[in-house]
Enzyme design. Structure first.
Site, PDB file in Angstrom:
ATOM      1  N   SER A 105      -6.889  -1.522   7.843  1.00  0.00           N
ATOM      2  CA  SER A 105      -6.585  -0.868   6.715  1.00  0.00           C
ATOM      3  C   SER A 105      -6.979  -1.699   5.533  1.00  0.00           C
ATOM      4  O   SER A 105      -8.085  -1.922   5.588  1.00  0.00           O
ATOM      5  CB  SER A 105      -5.042  -0.432   6.701  1.00  0.00           C
ATOM      6  OG  SER A 105      -4.610   0.307   5.776  1.00  0.00           O
ATOM      7  N   ASP A 155      -6.956  10.898  10.124  1.00  0.00           N
ATOM      8  CA  ASP A 155      -6.367   9.791   9.114  1.00  0.00           C
ATOM      9  C   ASP A 155      -6.142  10.462   7.862  1.00  0.00           C
ATOM     10  O   ASP A 155      -7.281  10.874   7.369  1.00  0.00           O
ATOM     11  CB  ASP A 155      -7.259   8.797   9.185  1.00  0.00           C
ATOM     12  CG  ASP A 155      -6.586   7.651   8.586  1.00  0.00           C
ATOM     13  OD1 ASP A 155      -5.983   7.736   7.624  1.00  0.00           O
ATOM     14  OD2 ASP A 155      -7.088   6.346   8.710  1.00  0.00           O
ATOM     15  N   HIS A 186      -3.798   7.183  10.887  1.00  0.00           N
ATOM     16  CA  HIS A 186      -3.867   5.932  10.410  1.00  0.00           C
ATOM     17  C   HIS A 186      -3.456   4.574  11.196  1.00  0.00           C
ATOM     18  O   HIS A 186      -3.784   3.445  10.885  1.00  0.00           O
ATOM     19  CB  HIS A 186      -3.401   5.798   8.728  1.00  0.00           C
ATOM     20  CG  HIS A 186      -4.149   4.634   7.932  1.00  0.00           C
ATOM     21  ND1 HIS A 186      -5.323   4.774   7.507  1.00  0.00           N
ATOM     22  CD2 HIS A 186      -3.520   3.429   7.420  1.00  0.00           C
ATOM     23  CE1 HIS A 186      -5.646   3.764   6.964  1.00  0.00           C
ATOM     24  NE2 HIS A 186      -4.484   2.925   6.720  1.00  0.00           N
TER      25      HIS A 186
HETATM   26  C1  MLT Z   1      -6.213  -0.091   0.978  1.00  0.00           C
HETATM   27  O1  MLT Z   1      -5.691   0.050  -0.382  1.00  0.00           O
HETATM   28  O2  MLT Z   1      -6.760  -0.893   1.025  1.00  0.00           O
HETATM   29  C2  MLT Z   1      -6.219   1.181   1.645  1.00  0.00           C
HETATM   30  O3  MLT Z   1      -5.497   2.359   0.801  1.00  0.00           O
HETATM   31  C3  MLT Z   1      -5.538   1.073   2.807  1.00  0.00           C
HETATM   32  C4  MLT Z   1      -4.019   0.567   2.540  1.00  0.00           C
HETATM   33  O4  MLT Z   1      -3.885  -0.540   2.525  1.00  0.00           O
HETATM   34  O5  MLT Z   1      -3.106   1.419   2.643  1.00  0.00           O
END
Ligand code: MLT
Length: 210
Positions: A105, A155, A186
């Protein structure tokens, strides 16, 4: 000297792979240690904690909203993390070619940014639930850098178009990109672990391409 709170463990064999573990929003340097053990037993680990705090939750760079990134901050943080990897390699005596980023992520997004802006400090990358972090003004040369993108079909944060756009952006810098689609959202699944473990094992059995 660029520094991060981090965990470092050398690889079991000198010259062996070192997983650069990059956690998601709200994680820390300990989160992905069990994952590293599952993905590549005996690999070294370098696991920094993101320095940006969003309501107390560590991240690797600032965002303005969900999926909307603060690009100047992202560029700066990418360089800072790349310098940390390069400096740690020097002080601990390993080559950055041994380093394989494993990001989830937010961690996958800074790993993607490193591939686009500073591919010199990575020998490869596994990106779980990655988005397009930025589109660089000039493309860096990531020729033959192996990259696995493991994203979820359903996702809510990352569309299929985002995934394809990231893959083609990385390919246009020369990276050797594999996209794996998981039947998930996700969150990480067992299938992500299996896919990444097999990909890493295959890559180990081949001599380094660069
Ligand atoms: C980010 O901010 O890198 C993406 O939205 C994924 C997350 O960290 O939630």
């Amino acid at each position: 000297m660029s520094d991060f709170i981090h965990v470092f463990t050398p690889p079991a064999e000198p010259g062996g792979p070192i997983l650069l573990l990059l956690h998601g929003t709200g994680g820390n340097e300990h989160d992905l240690l069990p994952l590293a053990e599952l993905l590549l037993p005996g690999a070294g680990v370098l696991s920094p904690r993101g320095k940006v705090l969003e309501n107390g939750m560590p991240r690797f760079f600032r965002r303005l909203a969900e999926g909307v990134f603060d690009i100047p901050d992202l560029k700066l943080r990418t360089q800072e993390l790349a310098e940390f990897v390069a400096e740690t390699a020097k002080t601990r005596g390993f080559s950055t070619k041994q380093v394989v980023a494993v990001g989830f992520s937010n961690g996958a997004n800074i790993a993607g940014s490193m591939l686009l802006l500073r591919p010199d400090v990575l020998g490869g990358a596994v990106l779980f639930r990655a988005m397009v972090p930025l589109v660089p003004d000039t493309m860096s040369d990531a020729t033959k850098t192996p990259v696995l993108i493991s994203n979820g079909r359903v996702d809510p944060l990352v569309s299929a178009e985002q995934t394809e756009q990231l893959a083609s952006l990385l390919r246009s810098s020369g990276a050797d990109v594999t996209v794996a689609w998981q039947n998930s959202g996700h969150e990480l699944t067992q299938q992500d672990v299996t896919t990444a473990r097999e990909w890493l094992a295959q890559r180990r059995s081949r001599p380094a391409a660069r």
